[in-house]
Design a protein around this motif. Structure first.
Motif, PDB file in Angstrom:
ATOM      1  N   ALA A  56       0.836  -1.205   0.000  1.00  0.00           N
ATOM      2  CA  ALA A  56       0.000   0.000   0.000  1.00  0.00           C
ATOM      3  C   ALA A  56       0.871   1.255   0.000  1.00  0.00           C
ATOM      4  O   ALA A  56       0.585   2.222  -0.717  1.00  0.00           O
ATOM      5  CB  ALA A  56      -0.944  -0.001   1.204  1.00  0.00           C
ATOM      6  N   LYS A  57       1.943   1.261   0.783  1.00  0.00           N
ATOM      7  CA  LYS A  57       2.847   2.420   0.807  1.00  0.00           C
ATOM      8  C   LYS A  57       3.465   2.645  -0.567  1.00  0.00           C
ATOM      9  O   LYS A  57       3.584   3.780  -1.023  1.00  0.00           O
ATOM     10  CB  LYS A  57       3.951   2.213   1.854  1.00  0.00           C
ATOM     11  N   SER A  58       3.845   1.567  -1.213  1.00  0.00           N
ATOM     12  CA  SER A  58       4.429   1.668  -2.548  1.00  0.00           C
ATOM     13  C   SER A  58       3.420   2.223  -3.556  1.00  0.00           C
ATOM     14  O   SER A  58       3.749   3.104  -4.357  1.00  0.00           O
ATOM     15  CB  SER A  58       4.920   0.287  -2.992  1.00  0.00           C
ATOM     16  N   ASP A  59       2.186   1.725  -3.506  1.00  0.00           N
ATOM     17  CA  ASP A  59       1.132   2.239  -4.390  1.00  0.00           C
ATOM     18  C   ASP A  59       0.882   3.722  -4.145  1.00  0.00           C
ATOM     19  O   ASP A  59       0.753   4.505  -5.087  1.00  0.00           O
ATOM     20  CB  ASP A  59      -0.189   1.484  -4.166  1.00  0.00           C
ATOM     21  N   LYS A 107      -1.449   3.986 -15.960  1.00  0.00           N
ATOM     22  CA  LYS A 107      -2.127   3.106 -16.920  1.00  0.00           C
ATOM     23  C   LYS A 107      -3.468   2.641 -16.371  1.00  0.00           C
ATOM     24  O   LYS A 107      -4.443   2.530 -17.081  1.00  0.00           O
ATOM     25  CB  LYS A 107      -1.253   1.911 -17.252  1.00  0.00           C
ATOM     26  N   LYS A 108      -3.473   2.391 -15.063  1.00  0.00           N
ATOM     27  CA  LYS A 108      -4.693   1.928 -14.408  1.00  0.00           C
ATOM     28  C   LYS A 108      -4.612   2.324 -12.944  1.00  0.00           C
ATOM     29  O   LYS A 108      -3.532   2.375 -12.367  1.00  0.00           O
ATOM     30  CB  LYS A 108      -4.788   0.428 -14.645  1.00  0.00           C
ATOM     31  N   LEU A 109      -5.739   2.608 -12.371  1.00  0.00           N
ATOM     32  CA  LEU A 109      -5.787   3.029 -10.976  1.00  0.00           C
ATOM     33  C   LEU A 109      -5.781   1.792 -10.078  1.00  0.00           C
ATOM     34  O   LEU A 109      -6.692   0.964 -10.158  1.00  0.00           O
ATOM     35  CB  LEU A 109      -7.046   3.863 -10.746  1.00  0.00           C
ATOM     36  N   PRO A 110      -4.753   1.648  -9.236  1.00  0.00           N
ATOM     37  CA  PRO A 110      -4.703   0.459  -8.385  1.00  0.00           C
ATOM     38  C   PRO A 110      -5.709   0.539  -7.233  1.00  0.00           C
ATOM     39  O   PRO A 110      -6.156   1.624  -6.857  1.00  0.00           O
ATOM     40  CB  PRO A 110      -3.272   0.467  -7.853  1.00  0.00           C
ATOM     41  N   ARG A 111      -6.049  -0.608  -6.702  1.00  0.00           N
ATOM     42  CA  ARG A 111      -6.833  -0.691  -5.474  1.00  0.00           C
ATOM     43  C   ARG A 111      -5.856  -1.078  -4.372  1.00  0.00           C
ATOM     44  O   ARG A 111      -4.807  -1.653  -4.642  1.00  0.00           O
ATOM     45  CB  ARG A 111      -7.938  -1.741  -5.622  1.00  0.00           C
ATOM     46  N   GLY A 115      -8.398  -4.561  -1.345  1.00  0.00           N
ATOM     47  CA  GLY A 115      -9.457  -4.507  -2.355  1.00  0.00           C
ATOM     48  C   GLY A 115     -10.269  -3.233  -2.395  1.00  0.00           C
ATOM     49  O   GLY A 115     -11.244  -3.137  -3.134  1.00  0.00           O
ATOM     50  N   GLU A 116      -9.882  -2.229  -1.643  1.00  0.00           N
ATOM     51  CA  GLU A 116     -10.619  -0.966  -1.592  1.00  0.00           C
ATOM     52  C   GLU A 116      -9.927   0.090  -2.455  1.00  0.00           C
ATOM     53  O   GLU A 116      -8.707   0.058  -2.620  1.00  0.00           O
ATOM     54  CB  GLU A 116     -10.700  -0.455  -0.149  1.00  0.00           C
ATOM     55  N   PRO A 117     -10.674   1.065  -2.968  1.00  0.00           N
ATOM     56  CA  PRO A 117     -10.014   2.154  -3.702  1.00  0.00           C
ATOM     57  C   PRO A 117      -9.246   3.055  -2.730  1.00  0.00           C
ATOM     58  O   PRO A 117      -9.621   3.193  -1.569  1.00  0.00           O
ATOM     59  CB  PRO A 117     -11.178   2.905  -4.346  1.00  0.00           C
ATOM     60  N   PHE A 127      -3.052  17.899  -1.067  1.00  0.00           N
ATOM     61  CA  PHE A 127      -3.911  16.728  -1.201  1.00  0.00           C
ATOM     62  C   PHE A 127      -3.622  15.737  -0.093  1.00  0.00           C
ATOM     63  O   PHE A 127      -2.561  15.762   0.522  1.00  0.00           O
ATOM     64  CB  PHE A 127      -3.748  16.062  -2.583  1.00  0.00           C
ATOM     65  N   ASP A 128      -4.572  14.884   0.150  1.00  0.00           N
ATOM     66  CA  ASP A 128      -4.433  13.795   1.105  1.00  0.00           C
ATOM     67  C   ASP A 128      -4.762  12.512   0.349  1.00  0.00           C
ATOM     68  O   ASP A 128      -5.816  12.405  -0.281  1.00  0.00           O
ATOM     69  CB  ASP A 128      -5.384  13.999   2.293  1.00  0.00           C
ATOM     70  N   LEU A 129      -3.853  11.570   0.390  1.00  0.00           N
ATOM     71  CA  LEU A 129      -3.993  10.298  -0.301  1.00  0.00           C
ATOM     72  C   LEU A 129      -3.851   9.218   0.753  1.00  0.00           C
ATOM     73  O   LEU A 129      -2.922   9.255   1.556  1.00  0.00           O
ATOM     74  CB  LEU A 129      -2.881  10.211  -1.350  1.00  0.00           C
ATOM     75  N   TYR A 130      -4.776   8.242   0.793  1.00  0.00           N
ATOM     76  CA  TYR A 130      -4.763   7.309   1.920  1.00  0.00           C
ATOM     77  C   TYR A 130      -5.438   5.977   1.608  1.00  0.00           C
ATOM     78  O   TYR A 130      -6.191   5.831   0.655  1.00  0.00           O
ATOM     79  CB  TYR A 130      -5.456   7.945   3.132  1.00  0.00           C
ATOM     80  N   SER A 131      -5.114   4.995   2.465  1.00  0.00           N
ATOM     81  CA  SER A 131      -5.797   3.712   2.538  1.00  0.00           C
ATOM     82  C   SER A 131      -6.148   3.516   4.004  1.00  0.00           C
ATOM     83  O   SER A 131      -5.371   3.890   4.882  1.00  0.00           O
ATOM     84  CB  SER A 131      -4.878   2.579   2.073  1.00  0.00           C
ATOM     85  N   TYR A 132      -7.308   2.956   4.265  1.00  0.00           N
ATOM     86  CA  TYR A 132      -7.711   2.750   5.666  1.00  0.00           C
ATOM     87  C   TYR A 132      -7.071   1.514   6.299  1.00  0.00           C
ATOM     88  O   TYR A 132      -7.278   1.231   7.467  1.00  0.00           O
ATOM     89  CB  TYR A 132      -9.228   2.655   5.778  1.00  0.00           C
TER      90      TYR A 132
END
Length: 152
Positions: A56-59, A107-111, A115-117, A127-132
């Motif tokens: 997730a950190k890499s994405d 090329k494509k937006l990863p999840r 499995g969540e966007p 901006f704030d970019l995050y995964s829960y």
């Protein structure tokens, strides 16, 4: 496999040379592989949650880099409404992109690995970019904690 080898002196095949591995050599290799397996495999198998956090950190870093390229071309980040889809296809709405790359920025937006966007929020020039994380809800500790990239 046995192979007869002729001697250089008399040209006769009086010496037999065998090729192959002995049982002891094979056993040594099996023991070495067993030791390596016992030491290395548990480190990978026992920590899938930590591997997902690193993925997730890499994405998030890759998406943040794409956002920076978008800003360089268009003088601003995509709006919250335009979302991260603006990195894949040309966005509509305000602010209109000035010089959107015809190849896009991803090329494509990863999840995320669960499995969540990925979440995205924009305020003017930040901006704030995050995964829960693993629990898929805000907050948490350990692998359940949020993974964020905040540009301030």
């Amino acid at each position: 496999m046995k192979q007869k080898v002729k001697t250089a002196l008399n040209g006769q095949s009086d010496m037999v040379k065998e090729r192959g591995f002995t049982l002891i050599e094979i056993m040594v290799v099996v023991v070495i592989l067993g030791i390596l397996g016992a030491l290395i495999v548990p480190n990978f198998i026992g920590r899938p949650d930590e591997a997902r956090v690193e993925a997730a950190k890499s994405d998030i870093n890759a998406i943040a880099n794409a956002l920076e390229l978008y800003r360089l071309d268009n003088s601003n980040y995509p709006s919250t409404d335009q979302n991260l889809d603006a990195l894949v296809s040309e966005p509509s709405g305000y602010p209109e992109p000035r010089n959107w790359s015809p190849d896009g920025y991803l090329k494509k937006l990863p999840r995320d690995p669960w499995g969540e966007p990925y979440g995205y929020f924009n305020e003017e020039r930040t901006f704030d970019l995050y995964s829960y994380g693993a629990d898929r809800k805000e907050g948490g500790e350990g692998v359940d904690s949020d993974i964020r990239y905040s540009e301030l």
